[in-house]
Design a protein around this motif. Structure first.
Motif, mmCIF file in Angstrom:
data_model
loop_
_atom_site.group_PDB
_atom_site.id
_atom_site.type_symbol
_atom_site.label_atom_id
_atom_site.label_comp_id
_atom_site.label_asym_id
_atom_site.label_seq_id
_atom_site.Cartn_x
_atom_site.Cartn_y
_atom_site.Cartn_z
ATOM 1 N N SER A 86 0.826 -1.211 0.000
ATOM 2 C CA SER A 86 0.000 0.000 0.000
ATOM 3 C C SER A 86 0.858 1.258 0.000
ATOM 4 O O SER A 86 0.456 2.299 -0.552
ATOM 5 N N ARG A 87 2.045 1.199 0.619
ATOM 6 C CA ARG A 87 2.917 2.375 0.659
ATOM 7 C C ARG A 87 3.389 2.755 -0.746
ATOM 8 O O ARG A 87 3.489 3.934 -1.090
ATOM 9 N N TYR A 88 3.678 1.741 -1.570
ATOM 10 C CA TYR A 88 4.078 1.999 -2.954
ATOM 11 C C TYR A 88 2.953 2.695 -3.707
ATOM 12 O O TYR A 88 3.179 3.627 -4.477
ATOM 13 N N SER A 89 1.751 2.227 -3.477
ATOM 14 C CA SER A 89 0.594 2.793 -4.164
ATOM 15 C C SER A 89 0.288 4.202 -3.670
ATOM 16 O O SER A 89 0.048 5.121 -4.455
ATOM 17 N N GLU A 90 0.322 4.388 -2.353
ATOM 18 C CA GLU A 90 -0.059 5.676 -1.762
ATOM 19 C C GLU A 90 0.908 6.793 -2.136
ATOM 20 O O GLU A 90 0.499 7.954 -2.278
ATOM 21 N N ARG A 91 2.198 6.461 -2.307
ATOM 22 C CA ARG A 91 3.191 7.501 -2.594
ATOM 23 C C ARG A 91 3.394 7.735 -4.090
ATOM 24 O O ARG A 91 4.130 8.656 -4.463
ATOM 25 N N SER A 92 2.796 6.922 -4.939
ATOM 26 C CA SER A 92 2.982 7.074 -6.379
ATOM 27 C C SER A 92 2.166 8.246 -6.906
ATOM 28 O O SER A 92 0.946 8.277 -6.753
ATOM 29 N N PRO A 93 2.810 9.215 -7.569
ATOM 30 C CA PRO A 93 2.062 10.347 -8.130
ATOM 31 C C PRO A 93 0.952 9.924 -9.090
ATOM 32 O O PRO A 93 -0.095 10.567 -9.136
ATOM 33 N N ILE A 94 1.155 8.832 -9.811
ATOM 34 C CA ILE A 94 0.145 8.377 -10.769
ATOM 35 C C ILE A 94 -1.183 8.061 -10.086
ATOM 36 O O ILE A 94 -2.257 8.156 -10.688
ATOM 37 N N ASN A 95 -1.120 7.714 -8.780
ATOM 38 C CA ASN A 95 -2.339 7.384 -8.030
ATOM 39 C C ASN A 95 -2.888 8.579 -7.247
ATOM 40 O O ASN A 95 -3.872 8.430 -6.516
ATOM 41 N N ASN A 96 -2.223 9.722 -7.402
ATOM 42 C CA ASN A 96 -2.685 10.935 -6.695
ATOM 43 C C ASN A 96 -2.860 12.088 -7.687
ATOM 44 O O ASN A 96 -2.688 13.254 -7.345
ATOM 45 N N ILE A 97 -3.204 11.726 -8.897
ATOM 46 C CA ILE A 97 -3.255 12.675 -9.995
ATOM 47 C C ILE A 97 -4.272 13.790 -9.763
ATOM 48 O O ILE A 97 -4.097 14.921 -10.222
ATOM 49 N N GLU A 98 -5.335 13.486 -9.005
ATOM 50 C CA GLU A 98 -6.388 14.485 -8.779
ATOM 51 C C GLU A 98 -5.882 15.668 -7.963
ATOM 52 O O GLU A 98 -6.499 16.741 -7.980
ATOM 53 N N SER A 99 -4.770 15.486 -7.261
ATOM 54 C CA SER A 99 -4.258 16.563 -6.403
ATOM 55 C C SER A 99 -3.373 17.548 -7.156
ATOM 56 O O SER A 99 -3.018 18.598 -6.619
ATOM 57 N N ILE A 100 -2.992 17.196 -8.383
ATOM 58 C CA ILE A 100 -2.131 18.093 -9.157
ATOM 59 C C ILE A 100 -3.001 19.116 -9.880
ATOM 60 O O ILE A 100 -3.891 18.755 -10.655
ATOM 61 N N ASN A 101 -2.737 20.404 -9.624
ATOM 62 C CA ASN A 101 -3.586 21.437 -10.210
ATOM 63 C C ASN A 101 -2.796 22.576 -10.837
ATOM 64 O O ASN A 101 -3.290 23.700 -10.951
ATOM 65 N N CYS A 102 -1.537 22.283 -11.253
ATOM 66 C CA CYS A 102 -0.735 23.321 -11.901
ATOM 67 C C CYS A 102 -0.085 22.762 -13.163
ATOM 68 O O CYS A 102 0.009 21.538 -13.329
ATOM 69 N N PRO A 103 0.391 23.614 -14.074
ATOM 70 C CA PRO A 103 1.005 23.146 -15.320
ATOM 71 C C PRO A 103 2.290 22.344 -15.075
ATOM 72 O O PRO A 103 3.049 22.629 -14.142
ATOM 73 N N VAL A 104 2.517 21.337 -15.945
ATOM 74 C CA VAL A 104 3.712 20.494 -15.851
ATOM 75 C C VAL A 104 4.277 20.295 -17.247
ATOM 76 O O VAL A 104 3.529 20.073 -18.202
ATOM 77 N N ILE A 105 5.599 20.392 -17.377
ATOM 78 C CA ILE A 105 6.273 20.073 -18.630
ATOM 79 C C ILE A 105 7.151 18.844 -18.420
ATOM 80 O O ILE A 105 7.821 18.719 -17.375
ATOM 81 N N PHE A 106 7.108 17.894 -19.384
ATOM 82 C CA PHE A 106 7.847 16.636 -19.273
ATOM 83 C C PHE A 106 8.861 16.513 -20.405
ATOM 84 O O PHE A 106 8.595 16.905 -21.542
#
Length: 403
Positions: free
Chosen positions: A349-369
């Protein structure tokens, strides 16, 4: 391990002489064993909490109390994380040992004398790696705040040196923002280090801030001339390059802060560093950016997921899915996440909870990759998936793939 090698390449008389087997709780890190003479071996190890040089007399029994001589106990480190084979911070003329040591993030070259003293060799560079010695001639990769990375060649007899930069770019000193040590209260209130670069040509009363999270994550923010950082400072930005808990160059205790805490301590420290600079009136809280590559890209994304400090982010080949990363990474780093996060079969669960891919709803600013298509460490699929999900959430995203 020490062994005898015969003409056919077979090993015999193998014995453990420094460090310990992996089932020992009191871990010791051993770095770069080198022969000084036919019978004397030098190595850097951190039994006392710092990577210090010690010497073995291999004519003695390894169980003898004086088999290893720890002649130079100092709170500085003559080693670095071993991402590649062949890394070097120690050299020998056969009579003397010379080491590149890191003290609070700055490097110097020192002579380790037979009288147990440590003497600094006078030269102007404080960012060093790849040290090697042959016939009283020392070479290293070197830079400082005003000189780009290049080849340092130093004569150990007369201490004269030459330095050849990798490029011919020359910037006047007055146009360079020199790094300054910046200490702040980080994770669990512990003092934590960053390099602060004040803005040049400042056109705002309070400048915007770029926070940098280094890769590794047990690497370190170095202070040699970095043209990327100077790009921002020359345009009125301040830059903060954070040595979050887990970074190298500050002793084992500092490095081990990240054990089981990756995705928490790095996020806390990068955020605390930014807030500390804001509190001093040196950064605009509404204009804070963050960037990082690889593990630093993971920290960058995690900062967007779990804090609301940053307004825009840049990620180069960022880890976004810890479970996927643990399954895909190359053999050299296999098992590394067990140290950084824990055993995934016991605390999945720690791997899942800390992965940004599983917390995508919390990102609310522009990102460049930015992503290389042949990356064997962080697969292009990680960047493709997270950027696609951000777009679906109507977050401004740019993606640049490189062949």
């Amino acid at each position: 391990w020490l062994a005898e090698l015969d003409d056919l390449g077979s090993l015999s008389k193998t014995e453990l002489i420094a460090g310990q087997t992996s089932n020992n709780d009191n871990l010791i890190s051993v770095f770069q064993p080198i022969w000084i003479t036919n019978d004397h071996l030098a190595v850097s190890e951190d039994k006392n909490g710092w990577w210090n040089v010690m010497i073995a007399d291999t004519t003695k029994n390894k169980n003898q109390e004086n088999y290893w001589g720890r002649f130079w106990p100092i709170e500085a480190e003559a080693a670095m994380p071993q991402w590649l084979l062949g890394m070097s911070a120690i050299g020998s003329t056969g009579k003397e040992i010379i080491a590149a040591i890191c003290n609070k993030g700055s490097w110097e070259i020192v002579l380790l004398k037979k009288d147990y003293s440590v003497t600094s060799i006078n030269q102007p560079f404080d960012d060093l790696s790849g040290l090697d010695i042959n016939n009283h001639r020392l070479v290293a990769i070197a830079s400082n705040s005003y000189t780009e990375s290049g080849l340092l060649e130093l004569n150990l007899n007369d201490k004269n040196f030459e330095h050849t930069s990798f490029s011919n770019i020359v910037i006047p000193k007055e146009e360079i923002s020199q790094s300054k040590p910046f200490w702040f209260k980080g994770f669990q209130g512990k003092l934590t280090h960053a390099w602060y670069y004040p803005p040049i040509n400042q056109d705002r009363k309070i400048p915007p801030l770029l926070v940098k999270s280094h890769s590794g994550p047990t690497g370190m923010a170095r202070r040699g001339l970095n043209l990327e950082i100077q790009f921002w400072t020359s345009r009125g930005w301040s830059v903060l390059d954070v040595n979050y808990g887990g970074s190298t160059g500050f002793g084992r205790e500092y490095r081990e802060r990240i054990k089981n805490n990756w995705g928490e301590i790095d996020v806390f420290d990068c955020t605390a560093a930014a807030n500390s600079l804001v509190a001093e009136g040196k950064a605009d809280p509404e204009l804070i950016a963050i960037d990082g590559s690889s593990a630093g890209g993971f920290t960058t994304l995690a900062c967007l997921c779990f804090t609301d400090v940053f307004r825009v982010a840049a990620c180069r080949y960022a880890v976004s899915d810890l479970t996927l990363f643990s399954n895909e990474t190359h053999r050299f780093e296999e098992g590394y996440l067990e140290y950084l996060i824990g055993n995934k079969y016991e605390i999945f669960s720690r791997y899942s909870e800390r992965s940004p891919i599983n917390n995508i709803e919390s990102i609310n600013c522009p990102v460049i990759f930015f992503q290389g298509l042949k990356d064997k460490v962080v697969s292009p699929g990680q960047t493709e998936r997270i950027s696609s999900k951000l777009r679906k959430n109507n977050i401004p995203v740019e993606v640049y793939m490189f062949e």
